[in-house]
Write an enzyme that holds these catalytic residues in place. Sequence first.
Site, PDB file in Angstrom:
ATOM      1  N   HIS A   1       0.926  -1.196   0.175  1.00 22.10           N
ATOM      2  CA  HIS A   1      -0.056   0.013   0.004  1.00 22.10           C
ATOM      3  C   HIS A   1       0.869   0.930  -0.160  1.00 22.10           C
ATOM      4  O   HIS A   1       1.762   1.470  -0.961  1.00 22.10           O
ATOM      5  CB  HIS A   1      -0.943  -0.070   1.264  1.00 22.10           C
ATOM      6  CG  HIS A   1      -2.193   0.805   1.170  1.00 22.10           C
ATOM      7  ND1 HIS A   1      -2.558   1.653   0.396  1.00 22.10           N
ATOM      8  CD2 HIS A   1      -2.941   1.145   2.366  1.00 22.10           C
ATOM      9  CE1 HIS A   1      -3.439   2.501   0.557  1.00 22.10           C
ATOM     10  NE2 HIS A   1      -3.830   2.115   1.899  1.00 22.10           N
TER      11      HIS A   1
ATOM     12  N   HIS B   1      -2.219  -2.149  -9.710  1.00 22.82           N
ATOM     13  CA  HIS B   1      -3.044  -1.699  -8.740  1.00 22.82           C
ATOM     14  C   HIS B   1      -4.374  -2.594  -8.807  1.00 22.82           C
ATOM     15  O   HIS B   1      -4.617  -3.157  -9.927  1.00 22.82           O
ATOM     16  CB  HIS B   1      -3.590  -0.384  -9.399  1.00 22.82           C
ATOM     17  CG  HIS B   1      -4.206   0.437  -8.280  1.00 22.82           C
ATOM     18  ND1 HIS B   1      -5.391   0.518  -7.927  1.00 22.82           N
ATOM     19  CD2 HIS B   1      -3.694   1.617  -7.296  1.00 22.82           C
ATOM     20  CE1 HIS B   1      -5.728   1.307  -7.012  1.00 22.82           C
ATOM     21  NE2 HIS B   1      -4.513   2.094  -6.730  1.00 22.82           N
TER      22      HIS B   1
ATOM     23  N   ASP C   1       2.994   5.714  -6.707  1.00 18.75           N
ATOM     24  CA  ASP C   1       4.006   5.602  -6.209  1.00 18.75           C
ATOM     25  C   ASP C   1       5.435   5.468  -6.836  1.00 18.75           C
ATOM     26  O   ASP C   1       6.450   5.571  -6.368  1.00 18.75           O
ATOM     27  CB  ASP C   1       4.025   4.441  -5.103  1.00 18.75           C
ATOM     28  CG  ASP C   1       2.900   4.449  -4.004  1.00 18.75           C
ATOM     29  OD1 ASP C   1       2.943   5.831  -3.542  1.00 18.75           O
ATOM     30  OD2 ASP C   1       2.356   3.537  -3.841  1.00 18.75           O
TER      31      ASP C   1
END
Length: 451
Positions: free
Chosen positions: A293, A332, A388
């Site tokens: 995460h 994802h 990210d």
Amino acid sequence: MPSSRRCADPGPAAAGADAAARAEAAARDSLTVVDNRTGLRYELPIVSGTVPTADLRRIRTGPDDFGLMAYDPGLANTAAVRSSITYVDGERGVLRYRGYPIEELAERANYLETAYLVIFGELPGAAELAQWSDAIKRHSMVHTNIQRLIETFRYDAHPMSVFISAVASLATLYPDSRDVADPANRRLQVERMVAKAGTIAAFTYRHNQGWPINYPDDGLDYIGNFLRMMFRMTEVDYAPHPALVRALNVLFLLHADHEQNCSTTVMRAIGSSRADPYSALAGAAAALYGPLHGAANEAVLRMLEGIGRPENVAGFVERVKRGECRLMGFGHRVYKNYDPRCRIIKRIAGEVFEATGTTPLLDVALELERIALDDEYFISRRLYPNVDFYSGLIYRAMRLPASMFTVLFAVPRTCGWVAHWLEMLTDEEQRLVRPRQIYEGAELRHCLPGE
Ligand code: CMC
């Protein structure tokens, strides 16, 4: 969902026809299930594109049967809430807060305006923004107990562990926060949480670096003050670089919310027991700390450092394909397309590098993206860069250690967490979160004396 349109009285014959039409329409908004164990047939309603799983309980083999349940590890296909905060279309790569496309907000709004939008539902007008900014400034100071708590941790304690502990400890200072039923009290806690998250993050960083802390400065806006608390050394008039202010505004607003992700689900679950919001916030931050995460940004940077040079990328990708490791910052649960946040971050990274100088890791990241987007393994699994993948490079250009990256995710995500906490508490359909299980343990056995 039924519409609230009103009609004039159509008379008895028309009403009968209407009823038949309504019954036909209702029959279409349903699922017909035949239980092959019993031969029985059931009509299950379809509501907002979902089947209420409580209705499955009607499907039973006999009076002693508990009834059917839904089994969904990771809740990958279960809607547990109705929400009006964030819209994600993972197939098309769309992200909107309260209806506004993320790209427009990144161009025209700053983080604090976006936080207001996410939490309260509308972009603030001038008076509302002034009041909101003032409240955030007023609550940005933290009790010296929190400062002392942070200072008790070892210099090399992971900043996320320190952040989580400090956020949880806020509950000791605000026992009034347990009164979650009072709307005015909830608003006060929301202001405290949004304001203090940044201060705690900055104090954590300063302690980690062994530098004295900087107290909040009301003369600066939210991001300017945050940068000052983080980076001011001996300057009397610290002035943050405008490119960094802009970049951090955009990074923060892109991280503000992302609907029912792992940490938000934790926030809602803890909040559903009516625990105080600081305890819920600490739980949400703990969920964010995992590398699948929010700590993926830290893992990306360590991965890029490990790869070292662009010519090593092809070999690394082969290792990923053999299942030896994951390509961090890729993939994802919801996006099966390019993450729209990543596209924006990639663009602002250029602006930051102009101000700070570039990093050789950027070339590694670009090569990794180029090879992966052209490779059958990633194409067939629809794995694209996520939020990210590039954010860590910007934070590294700001000379921040990788261990701080997830803290910089948690600060703006605080506004998403509190928005969902408020929505959950005011939604009459929501109940204590308490899922079911399939018990697969031992049958009844007994503890016999002497065994
Ligand atoms: N590298 C290599 N293979 C991957 C990756 C990856 N990053 N992500 C998924 N796969 C493969 C996976 O091995 C599986 O292959 P197969 O079908 O052959 O077994 C397939 O793709 C489906 O993966 P999954 O694990 O079932 O997918 P998921 O939806 O459960 O996982 C994810 C989503 C984000 C946990 C995963 O993509 C991942 O681990 N990515 C790397 C960590 C990361 O970047 N996380 C940040 C997510 S975005 C920000 C946030 O949530 O905070």
